[in-house]
Structures are given as structure tokens and as C-alpha cells.
Design an enzyme around this catalytic site. Structure first.
Site, PDB file in Angstrom:
ATOM      1  CE  LYS A  84     -27.284  46.407 -71.837  1.00 58.76           C
ATOM      2  NZ  LYS A  84     -27.200  44.973 -71.213  1.00 58.76           N
TER       3      LYS A  84
ATOM      4  N   GLY B  99     -22.769  35.913 -74.203  1.00 63.13           N
ATOM      5  CA  GLY B  99     -21.696  36.856 -73.950  1.00 63.13           C
ATOM      6  C   GLY B  99     -21.797  38.193 -73.448  1.00 63.13           C
ATOM      7  CB  SER B 100     -20.263  41.138 -73.066  1.00 67.58           C
ATOM      8  OG  SER B 100     -19.069  40.919 -73.828  1.00 67.58           O
TER       9      SER B 100
ATOM     10  CG  HIS C  93     -26.065  33.153 -66.012  1.00 73.80           C
ATOM     11  ND1 HIS C  93     -24.863  33.306 -65.188  1.00 73.80           N
ATOM     12  CD2 HIS C  93     -26.850  34.297 -65.842  1.00 73.80           C
ATOM     13  CE1 HIS C  93     -24.876  34.671 -65.023  1.00 73.80           C
ATOM     14  NE2 HIS C  93     -25.982  35.124 -65.093  1.00 73.80           N
ATOM     15  N   GLY C  94     -23.614  32.458 -68.614  1.00 75.97           N
ATOM     16  CA  GLY C  94     -23.092  33.528 -69.312  1.00 75.97           C
ATOM     17  C   GLY C  94     -21.689  33.791 -69.104  1.00 75.97           C
TER      18      GLY C  94
ATOM     19  N   GLY D 248     -20.350  36.023 -66.908  1.00 70.77           N
ATOM     20  CA  GLY D 248     -20.236  36.357 -65.469  1.00 70.77           C
ATOM     21  C   GLY D 248     -19.118  37.756 -65.382  1.00 70.77           C
TER      22      GLY D 248
ATOM     23  CG  ASN E  50     -27.851  41.236 -66.749  1.00 71.61           C
ATOM     24  OD1 ASN E  50     -28.843  41.536 -66.503  1.00 71.61           O
ATOM     25  ND2 ASN E  50     -27.185  40.193 -66.316  1.00 71.61           N
TER      26      ASN E  50
ATOM     27  CB  SER F 203     -24.261  34.576 -77.359  1.00 72.83           C
ATOM     28  OG  SER F 203     -24.224  35.891 -77.023  1.00 72.83           O
TER      29      SER F 203
ATOM     30  CG  PHE G 115     -28.746  41.461 -74.241  1.00 77.98           C
ATOM     31  CD1 PHE G 115     -29.260  40.518 -75.515  1.00 77.98           C
ATOM     32  CD2 PHE G 115     -28.505  40.955 -72.965  1.00 77.98           C
ATOM     33  CE1 PHE G 115     -28.596  39.329 -75.313  1.00 77.98           C
ATOM     34  CE2 PHE G 115     -27.836  39.578 -73.208  1.00 77.98           C
ATOM     35  CZ  PHE G 115     -28.059  38.930 -74.273  1.00 77.98           C
TER      36      PHE G 115
END
Length: 475
Positions: A473, A370-371, A394-395, A397, A200, A376, A202
């Protein structure tokens, strides 16, 4: 039994203790029995002061990601399982002078990605570009151990954002513990400084939207609407990645001798004042030093790449750097405690004495990714965060394992979430989406629900939302 405190805060009574859960109704209802089973195992560790889940909580190895666990320094315990394998993994955001309209052209964004990849190794087989950096210097001195040419503001010692706008530029520890580190870890760590890593991790180019109620704070931080920022997510790479398993084995062997354990063989712990506990804590701090340097050097590479696109005068000062996998000695309730955060982020409110000087007045930026296809957030701690030892998510999840994601989400669905083929496409560096399908947005919880949970619990508030425009990524 569940005690509902309202405002997204519940206490769940488990056989071996109490778990605090900070989540809105929808997120709370989605938590499965396994996370409670893991919490109860964690609570078997004696004399726990506090254990909680943030709304991004999901199953991990030995301990759920999204856990905050606290023990007194005087008689408490340390657990590598409640730190995580990627010690010091964390977030970093850099400001740029660019505006969204400046990089609207997709061909320009593709060139930015190409230049970033030129200076930042993103494949596991690629070694560091910074072979003149000495690992022994950075693991003991943190950013202070870097050659000055890698610190953009080294010539202005009174205004060095590189060391003042980070959670910690250097973690102090007893370097004699480094004598126990095997040669192969030193050798491998030398090859991974300034590399992104897979999973994950990036680098993202994101566009800022400031929340109106926090506009004054945002302006003090240097954020404005439409601004392009660079967000980086990485950790301690080979140094922490190889130390963690080694000391997990050491703890497991010691626990067998002591005759203690839990139903989960992946959950290990030792008294803070034991030989094993002390050695782990000191070497963990060395990994935190490595981690902050690694993110610093990734950012250095990004800047070098973007200078090839925008000219040699291009600068991108750091906004903040902070971690979400560590155990840190902190003062709470007028006593020293060891606060474990595994996939949780510290978010201090304005005026808190632990804030870096640069953020003493406002509170520091808390960086929540976020993703790839979702926003984010940059948040700031609120006074209500005291009830969770100043820890937030922390994000987003994960909501699906990597295997389950590959089995249930199609490449076409992934492409649709990235708006592929449209003017609003979120560009990625990978040649095929299939290679990073397990990191698609569908693998993660709804980040807006996670943020709503944190805000509703009074732990932190949103300063700015960040929309992704381009993603690099690692694989």
C-alpha cells in the site's frame, strides 16, 4: 417510482430523469438517499442519453463513484465531475510463472514486498526512479513514448504485449492544448512517473482460482489454478491530479457566465463543442496516456524487484490494463457518444469490435479488485452488457468514509480480517496497520455481493477469483 426489470436491473424515476441501477436486492436496499440526490443533480445536465449506477455506487465529489453517464457527441456535455479527480485511474494484472506453493513461506513473501518497495516508490514524498522519462513524450505518445529499455518486449515488435494487451497504449489528441498546462504541473508530473500513490492504490500478489465454466477462456488468457498474479491499482498521479482541479475551476467560471448550474457546486459541465469542453477532453486524454504509462512503470519496477528474488530470467507478461475514471468517445446505437465512467469498468463481450485484437475472440479481461482481506475477480463481458453501455463495477465500493472507518473499526478487527499471526496471513508492507486503517476490508462493501449483482444482471461473468497473499500500500 421504481420499475423492476428483474435480473438485478431497476429504473428509478427521479425529478430530472431516469437512473438505471444494477444491484441485487440486498445491495439495492443498502443505497441511501444521498446517491439518488446526486444522480438527480447529474440528470439536470441537458440531453442525457443514459445514466446508471453499478452496485459499488457510493457518494463522491459532485458525482457518485460507480456512475456511467452518456451524451451524444453532436449536442452533449462533458463533465470533469463525472470523470473524477484521478483521471485514468485503473487496474493492471500481470501473469507470473509462480504457483501458490512457491511463495507459501511468509519470509519469502516479506522479501518480495521489500524488493518491490525498493523499486516502486510507495510514499508520497518519494520521487520517481525513472528521471530519464520525458513527460512530454508519454503524455502525447503513451507507452510508445517510453525509452525502449522500459518496454520488456520492445525487441519483438510483432508480439509486443506491452501495447497489444492494454485497453489503449496511446490516446490521440491535439497536443497544442498542452500549451495551456502550467509549468508546475509539468515539474511535479516528472517526479511521479512509476509511483504508486496513496489512498486505495495498491500492488497485490494474488493466487488464482479458475471458474470451471470459464476454464477454456482462462487457458487462452494464460491463467491456471494456483498461479500467482500481480494486480496494480493506480492512476495519473500528479498530471491528472493537478489538471482536474484546474479545469473544474475553469468550468465553474464558465458556468457562471452562462448562467447555468445545479444545487451542487462540485458538479460542473460544459458543452462538448465549447472551448472549455474541447480543451478538457484533449487534456483528459493526455492524462489517460500518463496513467497507462504510470501503471506500466510500476509493473516494470515490480518485475525488477522480483528478479532480485527469483533471478534475472523472471518475467511477468501483462494480462491487461484498463481504466475506470474517464470519458471516451465510443460508438453505440450507430452514433458517436461520449461515455463517462466514474468508478466503472468497461467489459466488452466476445466478438465486440472495440476489443483489442488479442481479445477479439474471447472478450477482454475486466479486472475487479476487492479489498486487502477479500477476493478480487477477473471477469469478461456478456452480451447483456449492452443495456449499460458495457459498464460494470470497478471494485467493492466504500461503505464507510475514511473518518467513519477510523471511528468504528479497531486495529484488532483489521488484523483479524488479514488473519495476522496465522499461516494464511495476508502480509502488508506498512509497519503498523493503524496507518492504513481507513483502507481495511470493513471500509468496503461485500465484494461477493457486488459480483453477484453484476453476474445476475447479465453484464459480465467471472473467469477467475484472486485471493490476496501480500499487499503493498502507498501512504
Amino acid at each position: 417510482m421504481i420499475k423492476d426489470h428483474r435480473k438485478n436491473h431497476r429504473e428509478v424515476s427521479l425529478p430530472h430523469g431516469t437512473l438505471h441501477v444494477f444491484a441485487n436486492d440486498e445491495v439495492f436496499a443498502s443505497l441511501d438517499h444521498k446517491v439518488y440526490e446526486m444522480a438527480d443533480n447529474n440528470l439536470r445536465i441537458p440531453r442525457n442519453v443514459h445514466m446508471s449506477y453499478t452496485p459499488d455506487a457510493h457518494v463522491g465529489v459532485g458525482t457518485c463513484i460507480g456512475t456511467t453517464a452518456v451524451w451524444n457527441m453532436s449536442d452533449g456535455f462533458v463533465s470533469p465531475s463525472i470523470v473524477g479527480s484521478d483521471i485514468g485511474c485503473g487496474m493492471r494484472v500481470h501473469l507470473t510463472p509462480l504457483k501458490r506453493e512457491d511463495i507459501r513461506d511468509k519470509s519469502l513473501r516479506r522479501e518480495m514486498i521489500r524488493m518491490i518497495e525498493k523499486y516502486v516508490p510507495v510514499n508520497e514524498r518519494d520521487a520517481s526512479h525513472f528521471r530519464d522519462i520525458r513527460v512530454e513524450n508519454i503524455v502525447t505518445e503513451g507507452i510508445h513514448g517510453l525509452p525502449s529499455k522500459y518496454v520488456p518486449d520492445h525487441h519483438t515488435p510483432k508480439e509486443r504485449r506491452s501495447v497489444t494487451h492494454v485497453e489503449h497504449a496511446k490516446f490521440d489528441f491535439d497536443p497544442s492544448h498542452l500549451d495551456h498546462v502550467p509549468d508546475k504541473i509539468w515539474s511535479r508530473a516528472w517526479q511521479t512517473v512509476g509511483t504508486l500513490g496513496g489512498g486505495n492504490h495498491f500492488i497485490e500478489l494474488q493466487a488464482v482460482t479458475v471458474r470451471e465454466e470459464k476454464r477454456e477462456v482462462a487457458e487462452k488468457w494464460g491463467l491456471f489454478d494456483g498461479q500467482i498474479v500481480v494486480m496494480i491499482h493506480s492512476g495519473s498521479r500528479a498530471w491528472g491530479g493537478m489538471l482536474g482541479p484546474k479545469y473544474t475551476r475553469d468550468f465553474r467560471e464558465a458556468m457562471r457566465k452562462w448562467g447555468v448550474g445545479t444545487p451542487d457546486p462540485n458538479l460542473v459541465y460544459a458543452p462538448i463543442d465549447s472551448e472549455q469542453g474541447q480543451r478538457y477532453i484533449h487534456l483528459m486524454y493526455s492524462a489517460l496516456n500518463y496513467a497507462v504509462v504510470n501503471r506500466h512503470m510500476i509493473a516494470f519496477g515490480v518485475r525488477e524487484g522480483l528478479r532480485e528474488v527469483f533471478g534475472s530470467s523472471f518475467e511477468m507478461p501483462v494480462l491487461y490494463d484498463l481504466m475506470h475514471n474517464y470519458a471516451l468517445k465510443e460508438f453505440h446505437r450507430n452514433r458517436p457518444m461520449l461515455v463517462h465512467r466514474k468508478g466503472t469498468t468497461r467489459a466488452l463481450p466476445p466478438g465486440h469490435f472495440l476489443n483489442p485484437k488479442a481479445y477479439r475472440e474471447t472478450g477482454h479481461p475486466a479486472l475487479i479488485p476487492g479489498s486487502m482481506g477479500t477476493s478480487s475477480y477477473i471477469m469478461v463481458g456478456e452480451p447483456g452488457g449492452a443495456k449499460n453501455f458495457w459498464s460494470i463495477c470497478h471494485g467493492a465500493g466504500r461503505v464507510r468514509s475514511r473518518r467513519a472507518t477510523k471511528e468504528t473499526v479497531t486495529v484488532d478487527q483489521f488484523a483479524q480480517s488479514l488473519k495476522v499471526g496465522t499461516e494464511e496471513e495476508i502480509l502488508v508492507n506498512q509497519r503498523t496497520l493503524e496507518s492504513i486503517l481507513d483502507e481495511c476490508p470493513q471500509a468496503y462493501k461485500d465484494v461477493d455481493q457486488i459480483i453477484d449483482s453484476v453476474v445476475g444482471a447479465g453484464l459480465a461473468s467471472v473467469v477467475a477469483e484472486l485471493r490476496p497473499l501480500a499487499v503493498v500500500k502507498g501512504v
